[in-house]
Enzyme design. Structure first.
Site, PDB file in Angstrom:
ATOM      1  N   ASP A   1       0.823  -1.214   0.000  1.00 25.63           N
ATOM      2  CA  ASP A   1       0.000   0.000   0.000  1.00 25.63           C
ATOM      3  C   ASP A   1       0.860   1.268   0.000  1.00 25.63           C
ATOM      4  O   ASP A   1       1.651   1.487   0.920  1.00 25.63           O
ATOM      5  CB  ASP A   1      -0.897  -0.024   1.254  1.00 25.63           C
ATOM      6  CG  ASP A   1      -2.184   0.755   1.054  1.00 25.63           C
ATOM      7  OD1 ASP A   1      -2.344   1.370  -0.018  1.00 25.63           O
ATOM      8  OD2 ASP A   1      -3.026   0.747   1.970  1.00 25.63           O
ATOM      9  N   ASP A   2       0.704   2.078  -1.032  1.00 23.47           N
ATOM     10  CA  ASP A   2       1.359   3.393  -1.115  1.00 23.47           C
ATOM     11  C   ASP A   2       2.878   3.336  -1.283  1.00 23.47           C
ATOM     12  O   ASP A   2       3.568   4.316  -0.991  1.00 23.47           O
ATOM     13  CB  ASP A   2       1.017   4.276   0.110  1.00 23.47           C
ATOM     14  CG  ASP A   2      -0.421   4.785   0.077  1.00 23.47           C
ATOM     15  OD1 ASP A   2      -1.243   4.195  -0.648  1.00 23.47           O
ATOM     16  OD2 ASP A   2      -0.729   5.775   0.771  1.00 23.47           O
TER      17      ASP A   2
ATOM     18  N   CYS B   1      -6.059   4.642  -3.688  1.00 26.09           N
ATOM     19  CA  CYS B   1      -6.197   3.217  -3.340  1.00 26.09           C
ATOM     20  C   CYS B   1      -7.441   2.565  -3.936  1.00 26.09           C
ATOM     21  O   CYS B   1      -7.354   1.555  -4.630  1.00 26.09           O
ATOM     22  CB  CYS B   1      -6.273   3.037  -1.825  1.00 26.09           C
ATOM     23  SG  CYS B   1      -4.994   3.877  -0.915  1.00 26.09           S
TER      24      CYS B   1
ATOM     25  N   HIS C   1     -10.036  -2.364  -1.659  1.00 29.41           N
ATOM     26  CA  HIS C   1     -10.138  -1.234  -0.735  1.00 29.41           C
ATOM     27  C   HIS C   1     -11.219  -1.541   0.299  1.00 29.41           C
ATOM     28  O   HIS C   1     -12.191  -2.219  -0.005  1.00 29.41           O
ATOM     29  CB  HIS C   1     -10.484   0.039  -1.510  1.00 29.41           C
ATOM     30  CG  HIS C   1     -10.348   1.276  -0.686  1.00 29.41           C
ATOM     31  ND1 HIS C   1      -9.127   1.703  -0.212  1.00 29.41           N
ATOM     32  CD2 HIS C   1     -11.258   2.160  -0.227  1.00 29.41           C
ATOM     33  CE1 HIS C   1      -9.300   2.813   0.487  1.00 29.41           C
ATOM     34  NE2 HIS C   1     -10.583   3.104   0.502  1.00 29.41           N
TER      35      HIS C   1
ATOM     36  N   ASP D   1       0.192  -0.007  -5.176  1.00 34.10           N
ATOM     37  CA  ASP D   1      -1.086   0.347  -5.816  1.00 34.10           C
ATOM     38  C   ASP D   1      -1.074   1.705  -6.534  1.00 34.10           C
ATOM     39  O   ASP D   1      -1.916   1.971  -7.382  1.00 34.10           O
ATOM     40  CB  ASP D   1      -2.279   0.203  -4.857  1.00 34.10           C
ATOM     41  CG  ASP D   1      -2.173   1.050  -3.603  1.00 34.10           C
ATOM     42  OD1 ASP D   1      -1.103   1.640  -3.348  1.00 34.10           O
ATOM     43  OD2 ASP D   1      -3.185   1.124  -2.870  1.00 34.10           O
ATOM     44  N   HIS D   2      -0.139   2.567  -6.216  1.00 36.13           N
ATOM     45  CA  HIS D   2       0.082   3.855  -6.896  1.00 36.13           C
ATOM     46  C   HIS D   2       1.341   4.445  -6.297  1.00 36.13           C
ATOM     47  O   HIS D   2       1.865   3.913  -5.314  1.00 36.13           O
ATOM     48  CB  HIS D   2      -1.105   4.819  -6.702  1.00 36.13           C
ATOM     49  CG  HIS D   2      -1.540   4.860  -5.279  1.00 36.13           C
ATOM     50  ND1 HIS D   2      -0.787   5.446  -4.306  1.00 36.13           N
ATOM     51  CD2 HIS D   2      -2.599   4.302  -4.661  1.00 36.13           C
ATOM     52  CE1 HIS D   2      -1.376   5.259  -3.145  1.00 36.13           C
ATOM     53  NE2 HIS D   2      -2.468   4.559  -3.315  1.00 36.13           N
TER      54      HIS D   2
HETATM   55 CA   LIG Z   1      -2.704   2.916  -1.590  1.00 37.53          CA
END
Ligand SMILES: [Ca+2]
Ligand SMILES: [Ca+2]
Length: 501
Positions: free
Chosen positions: A36-37, A77, A133, A319-320
């Site tokens: 995540d992130d 997300c 999510h 995810d990004h």
């Molecule tokens: Ca994320």
């Protein structure tokens, strides 16, 4: 071409010829790892040379191929995960924001998601941590458990906070998740992502009744807030941190038709600026990256030792991206390279050469059709992405079709590996950006108004979506962030059940 790359080229060409045969004989399992992130601050991605990520680096060196030009379908997300898991871009589903649950989106709710596609075709599917999510919903917390045969709510809990920093200035709001960080009491083995990775490692000792498995693992850091054990902060002495260079005028050339600026510095950036905490914040992010890497090491070791080492496809993805002061911004959301580019490492045993960086442009939405092709299932006609299985076998082949990243309704960015073209149809009446990464990798100079680049823009513009599905309804129960309140007894019973399984 040195000897090593010559040999690897020879190897991959022969692999390309035999692609279909090789794949059919394998009966692959899938290990699908979301972080995540996580941006490109990973050793083997080169986004920040200070990043200490020995496990991801070793995995890439010994087993994986680094997809060096991988991009997310959306820069937040919820929408990016919805897109890559349904196989459809936000422009087709209307899932543009974190408040929209794909299960309530008329154009998304009936799509067969990636784990369901495999689960309905002979695979045993299981997951823990954030893959979909999370949304509060009328039946409780919806974290995509419905898409898997087994889903374990991420366990573990961080100990008490030993110290923390939270930049605060009166009148400035950070926005979004708490912009705070610090050390928590160990041991690391009790923390959430370690517990999740250990759970996944333990699954690799199981049998699945002769079925192949689809094992999805969601690592929560480096998502804010940045609380991890002290040992990870200790990797980065504050006085040794090399801060990302600031460029205060960088947003000035991103303007509307009337010349007014579209962007201003973000709240988190202003807090870091006013409190002098850029280095502290960047150190905390790095600490969280190293923590995530440490937890993943447990899983990589378990896979290497397991009987599944040679027949499991591994896809590791963020995810990004995430900005750490670039464009006067801390966070995700916007459509610049720092938000759009993602870490992505792929291993297909017998097919991908290890220790190779692939420069082909791919999108995380392409994972769905790629996994289908690699595993010999019939294609899903609903998929927007395109399979890059051929590219995996032949990483130097031409592949650079422009790929799409979206942020909210009618704002899109396209990259072909050299240029990034962005169109703000929703946010700013069709204002544009164009960057040439061959001379400007940090996207400092907006070339959109330069007539010399008219043809480049015309070429890229053709790839903008033609359909823009309106926003899907906001999740009516979204304020139930964690679902309905549970009694202590219910929580205890749940923990017991998780332990037992
Ligand atoms: Ca994320
Ligand atoms: Ca600029």
């Amino acid at each position: 071409m040195n000897r090593r790359s010559f040999l690897s080229t020879m190897m991959v060409s022969s692999a390309g010829v035999a692609l279909a045969q090789q794949l059919k004989s394998k009966g692959y399992n899938i290990l699908f790892i979301a972080i995540d992130d996580l941006n490109d601050w990973v050793g083997c991605l080169g986004g920040n040379p200070q990043a200490i990520t020995p496990n991801l680096d070793r995995y890439a060196r010994e087993h994986g191929m680094v997809m060096n030009k991988a991009y997310c379908p959306a820069t937040v997300c919820g929408p990016t995960r919805s897109a890559l898991l349904t196989g459809k871009h936000a422009t087709h589903t209307g899932v543009y924001g974190n408040g929209q649950n794909l299960r309530h989106a008329p154009k998304a709710k009936d799509l067969e998601t990636l784990p369901e596609y495999f689960g309905n075709r002979g695979y045993h599917t299981l997951s823990s941590g954030k893959i979909f999510h999370k949304h509060g919903d009328k039946d409780g917390l919806d974290e995509g458990q419905w898409a898997f045969h087994e889903h374990i709510h991420a366990g573990g809990s961080n100990g008490k906070t030993l110290w923390e920093e939270k930049p605060e200035v009166e009148g400035i709001k950070a926005g979004g998740s708490p912009f705070a960080w610090g050390a928590v009491e160990g041991p690391t083995e009790k923390t959430k992502d370690y517990v999740t990775c250990k759970w996944a490692a333990d699954q690799l000792e199981r049998d699945f009744d002769g079925k192949p498995f689809f094992l999805a693992v969601g690592v929560s850091k480096p998502h804010l807030a940045w609380y991890v054990p002290q040992e990870f902060f200790d990797l980065y002495p504050l006085d040794k941190i090399e801060q990302v260079p600031l460029k205060y005028d960088d947003l000035d050339d991103i303007v509307r038709a009337d010349g007014s600026p579209i962007f201003k510095p973000g709240g988190r950036f202003l807090l870091a600026e006013k409190t002098g905490m850029h280095k502290n914040a960047q150190r905390a992010y790095l600490a969280c990256v190293s923590y995530a890497d440490h937890c993943l090491g447990v899983l990589f070791d378990a896979l290497a030792k397991s009987k599944y080492a040679d027949n499991t496809i591994v896809m590791i993805w963020g995810d990004h991206g995430w900005h750490l002061s670039e464009k006067s911004h801390y966070g995700k959301t916007e459509l610049w390279e720092e938000s759009c580019r993602v870490p992505f490492i792929v291993n297909v045993p017998g097919l991908t050469p290890a220790n190779v960086k692939c420069e082909g442009v791919v999108n995380l939405i392409d994972m769905y059709p790629t996994l289908i092709e690699l595993c010999g299932l019939s294609p899903n006609k609903e998929n927007d992405g395109r399979s890059f299985a051929k590219l995996l076998a032949n990483p130097s082949m031409g592949w650079n079709e422009p790929t799409l990243t979206t942020y909210q309704y009618k704002n899109h960015s396209l990259t072909d590996g050299r240029y990034r073209y962005t169109w703000y149809g929703g946010k700013a009446d069709g204002a544009e950006e164009l960057y040439d990464h061959s001379t400007d990798p940090m996207e400092h100079t907006n070339l959109a108004s330069n007539p010399e680049y008219k043809e480049v823009i015309e070429r890229l513009k053709k790839y903008l979506p033609t359909h823009h599905e309106p926003d899907s309804p906001k999740n009516p129960d979204n304020d139930l962030k964690k679902g309905p309140k549970k009694s202590k007894e219910e929580k205890r019973a749940e923990r017991k059940k998780q332990k037992a399984s």
